[in-house]
Design a protein around this motif. Structure first.
Motif, mmCIF file in Angstrom:
data_model
loop_
_atom_site.group_PDB
_atom_site.id
_atom_site.type_symbol
_atom_site.label_atom_id
_atom_site.label_comp_id
_atom_site.label_asym_id
_atom_site.label_seq_id
_atom_site.Cartn_x
_atom_site.Cartn_y
_atom_site.Cartn_z
ATOM 1 N N ASN A 67 -14.199 44.612 32.252
ATOM 2 C CA ASN A 67 -14.334 45.698 33.217
ATOM 3 C C ASN A 67 -15.645 46.450 32.980
ATOM 4 O O ASN A 67 -15.656 47.621 32.642
ATOM 5 C CB ASN A 67 -13.129 46.648 33.100
ATOM 6 C CG ASN A 67 -13.093 47.644 34.244
ATOM 7 O OD1 ASN A 67 -13.638 47.399 35.306
ATOM 8 N ND2 ASN A 67 -12.462 48.776 34.020
ATOM 9 N N PRO A 74 -19.897 46.765 34.519
ATOM 10 C CA PRO A 74 -20.866 46.377 35.556
ATOM 11 C C PRO A 74 -21.740 45.224 35.075
ATOM 12 O O PRO A 74 -22.139 45.184 33.909
ATOM 13 C CB PRO A 74 -21.697 47.657 35.761
ATOM 14 C CG PRO A 74 -20.844 48.763 35.238
ATOM 15 C CD PRO A 74 -20.044 48.172 34.121
ATOM 16 N N ASN A 83 -21.026 42.127 34.443
ATOM 17 C CA ASN A 83 -20.392 41.532 33.261
ATOM 18 C C ASN A 83 -20.781 40.078 33.018
ATOM 19 O O ASN A 83 -20.515 39.556 31.939
ATOM 20 C CB ASN A 83 -18.862 41.682 33.319
ATOM 21 C CG ASN A 83 -18.240 41.023 34.541
ATOM 22 O OD1 ASN A 83 -18.867 40.217 35.220
ATOM 23 N ND2 ASN A 83 -16.996 41.365 34.819
ATOM 24 N N SER A 128 -20.728 36.859 37.511
ATOM 25 C CA SER A 128 -20.095 38.159 37.329
ATOM 26 C C SER A 128 -18.830 38.243 38.176
ATOM 27 O O SER A 128 -18.648 37.486 39.132
ATOM 28 C CB SER A 128 -21.050 39.290 37.727
ATOM 29 O OG SER A 128 -22.109 39.415 36.804
ATOM 30 N N MET A 162 -15.608 41.319 39.532
ATOM 31 C CA MET A 162 -15.150 42.689 39.605
ATOM 32 C C MET A 162 -13.659 42.689 39.898
ATOM 33 O O MET A 162 -13.208 42.025 40.825
ATOM 34 C CB MET A 162 -15.889 43.440 40.718
ATOM 35 C CG MET A 162 -15.698 44.939 40.701
ATOM 36 S SD MET A 162 -14.436 45.711 41.720
ATOM 37 C CE MET A 162 -14.135 44.688 43.088
ATOM 38 N N ASP A 166 -10.314 45.147 40.546
ATOM 39 C CA ASP A 166 -9.832 46.490 40.856
ATOM 40 C C ASP A 166 -8.311 46.456 40.862
ATOM 41 O O ASP A 166 -7.698 45.862 41.758
ATOM 42 C CB ASP A 166 -10.370 46.945 42.215
ATOM 43 C CG ASP A 166 -9.854 48.331 42.609
ATOM 44 O OD1 ASP A 166 -9.173 48.974 41.775
ATOM 45 O OD2 ASP A 166 -10.136 48.758 43.748
ATOM 46 N N GLU A 220 -22.268 43.026 43.112
ATOM 47 C CA GLU A 220 -22.702 44.402 42.878
ATOM 48 C C GLU A 220 -22.270 45.397 43.958
ATOM 49 O O GLU A 220 -21.832 46.511 43.625
ATOM 50 C CB GLU A 220 -24.217 44.439 42.696
ATOM 51 C CG GLU A 220 -24.740 45.728 42.082
ATOM 52 C CD GLU A 220 -24.946 46.833 43.102
ATOM 53 O OE1 GLU A 220 -24.939 48.017 42.692
ATOM 54 O OE2 GLU A 220 -25.103 46.529 44.306
ATOM 55 N N GLU A 248 -18.724 46.281 43.340
ATOM 56 C CA GLU A 248 -18.623 47.027 42.092
ATOM 57 C C GLU A 248 -19.084 48.467 42.283
ATOM 58 O O GLU A 248 -18.467 49.420 41.772
ATOM 59 C CB GLU A 248 -19.498 46.341 41.042
ATOM 60 C CG GLU A 248 -19.191 46.725 39.625
ATOM 61 C CD GLU A 248 -19.743 45.669 38.678
ATOM 62 O OE1 GLU A 248 -20.972 45.442 38.701
ATOM 63 O OE2 GLU A 248 -18.954 45.055 37.948
ATOM 64 N N ARG A 249 -20.163 48.642 43.047
ATOM 65 C CA ARG A 249 -20.676 49.980 43.304
ATOM 66 C C ARG A 249 -19.654 50.806 44.078
ATOM 67 O O ARG A 249 -19.457 51.994 43.804
ATOM 68 C CB ARG A 249 -21.994 49.898 44.080
ATOM 69 C CG ARG A 249 -22.770 51.206 44.083
ATOM 70 C CD ARG A 249 -23.982 51.159 44.981
ATOM 71 N NE ARG A 249 -24.843 50.009 44.772
ATOM 72 C CZ ARG A 249 -25.977 49.819 45.437
ATOM 73 N NH1 ARG A 249 -26.370 50.698 46.358
ATOM 74 N NH2 ARG A 249 -26.710 48.750 45.216
ATOM 75 N N LYS A 297 -16.390 50.481 44.044
ATOM 76 C CA LYS A 297 -15.300 50.846 43.142
ATOM 77 C C LYS A 297 -15.713 51.976 42.202
ATOM 78 O O LYS A 297 -14.988 52.965 42.027
ATOM 79 C CB LYS A 297 -14.862 49.628 42.332
ATOM 80 C CG LYS A 297 -13.792 49.940 41.281
ATOM 81 C CD LYS A 297 -13.650 48.809 40.278
ATOM 82 C CE LYS A 297 -12.754 49.197 39.124
ATOM 83 N NZ LYS A 297 -12.740 48.212 38.042
#
Length: 273
Positions: free
Chosen positions: A16, A18, A20, A51, A53, A55, A113, A116-117, A119
Motif C-alpha cells: 500500500n 505510491p 509500489n 505497480s 493500487m 482500495d 497513478e 492512486e492520486r 484515492k
C-alpha cells in the motif's frame, strides 16, 4: 525463477505505497549491483515490476473482533474485518501472459497513478481530517464522525477540493466516487477507529493534503477544507501532548518541540520530514 523455468518473470507489488512497482525494482537492481551480479536478466521485457493500487478499508484486528469471530463458530486465530467494496487497479505491464483477474473485477490500466492520486487525495485526505477533527469532537469511529453534520461537510469539501486536481480519466466520475466514499465511511460494521487513521500524520499528510493544496495553488485556487484538516492535525497534537499521551508518529519528538515552540502547521510538517 528464469533459470528454473526458462520463462519471463513479473514481480507484482501489492504493498500500500505510491509507485509500489518501482520500489522493489530499484531494490532488486541495487542489490544485484552491490553483489556484482549480471543485470542483463533483469532487463525489460524479461522481468517487469508493474505497480498496483488496492482500495479496501481494513480496520486493525483487535480482541473485540477475535471474540466476535470466535462467537460465530469460526477460527479466530487471525481474522481481518473489511468492507464489501474493493478496487484493484494494476499496471498492464506483464513480462508474459497474465491471469484474467479482470473477470473478478480488477482493472488493468496503462498508468495506475491517476487512480492512486484519487484515492490518496479524496479518500485518505478525508479520512485524515475525520481522524483528527473527529477525535477532537469526542468520536471514536469513522462511522460516528461521518454522522456528525459538520464533519461530514468538511470531509466532502476535502473531496471536492481534491477532485479538481485529478487527471481527466478519474476526475470525470469524482462526484459519484465522493458519494460512494461517504456511504462507505458510514458503515458501522467496520468499527474503524479514528486513532488508527491518526497515526503517522507527519508521513501521511504531505501526500494526502499538501499535494492537493499545492496543485490548487498552482492554479490560483485556495484550499480552505485542506487547511482546516491541517489545523485539526495540529490541534490534535496539542491535545495529545497536553494530556501526556504518546503520539504514534516517527517524528513525535520533533513535533513536540515544534508544538512547544508554537510552530504553525506547515513549519511542523517541514521540520518533521
Amino acid at each position: 525463477r528464469r533459470a528454473a523455468y526458462g520463462k519471463s518473470v513479473t514481480v507484482l507489488s501489492c504493498d500500500n505505497l505510491p509507485g509500489n512497482g518501482e520500489k522493489p525494482a530499484d531494490a532488486v537492481r541495487t542489490m544485484a549491483r552491490a553483489a556484482g551480479l549480471d543485470l542483463a536478466p533483469l532487463s525489460v521485457p524479461a522481468v517487469t515490476f508493474p505497480s498496483s493500487m488496492v482500495d479496501r478499508i481494513t480496520p486493525a484486528t483487535d480482541a473485540a473482533l477475535r471474540a466476535r469471530v470466535a462467537g460465530s463458530g469460526h477460527p479466530a486465530a487471525s481474522p481481518v474485518a473489511t468492507e464489501a467494496f474493493t478496487e484493484w487497479v494494476i499496471e498492464d505491464r506483464f513480462a508474459g501472459t497474465r491471469p484474467s483477474w479482470e473477470a473478478a473485477g480488477a482493472v488493468f490500466a496503462d498508468d495506475v497513478e491517476p487512480f492512486e492520486r484519487r484515492k490518496l487525495r479524496m479518500l485518505n485526505g478525508a479520512h485524515s481530517y475525520l481522524a483528527y477533527a473527529g477525535t477532537l469532537a469526542g468520536h471514536r469511529f469513522v462511522h460516528e464522525a461521518i454522522a456528525d453534520p459538520a464533519l461530514r461537510s468538511g470531509a466532502r469539501a476535502i473531496m471536492d477540493e481534491a477532485a479538481a486536481t485529478l487527471p481527466p480519466i478519474v476526475r470525470v466520475d469524482s462526484d459519484a466516487y465522493a458519494d460512494a466514499l461517504l456511504e462507505r465511511f458510514a458503515n458501522p460494521g467496520l468499527e474503524h477507529r479514528l486513532r488508527q487513521i491518526a497515526m503517522d500524520g507527519s508521513l501521511k499528510l504531505p501526500i494526502r493534503l499538501l499535494d492537493t493544496r499545492a496543485a490548487r495553488a498552482a492554479t490560483a485556487l485556495d484550499s480552505p477544507a485542506c487547511d482546516a484538516a491541517l489545523a485539526a492535525w495540529r490541534a490534535f497534537l496539542v491535545a495529545e501532548f497536553d494530556a501526556g499521551r504518546v503520539v504514534d508518529d516517527p517524528a513525535a519528538d520533533r513535533l513536540k518541540v515544534g508544538i512547544d515552540r508554537g510552530d504553525e502547521v506547515l513549519d511542523l510538517l517541514g521540520r518533521a520530514s
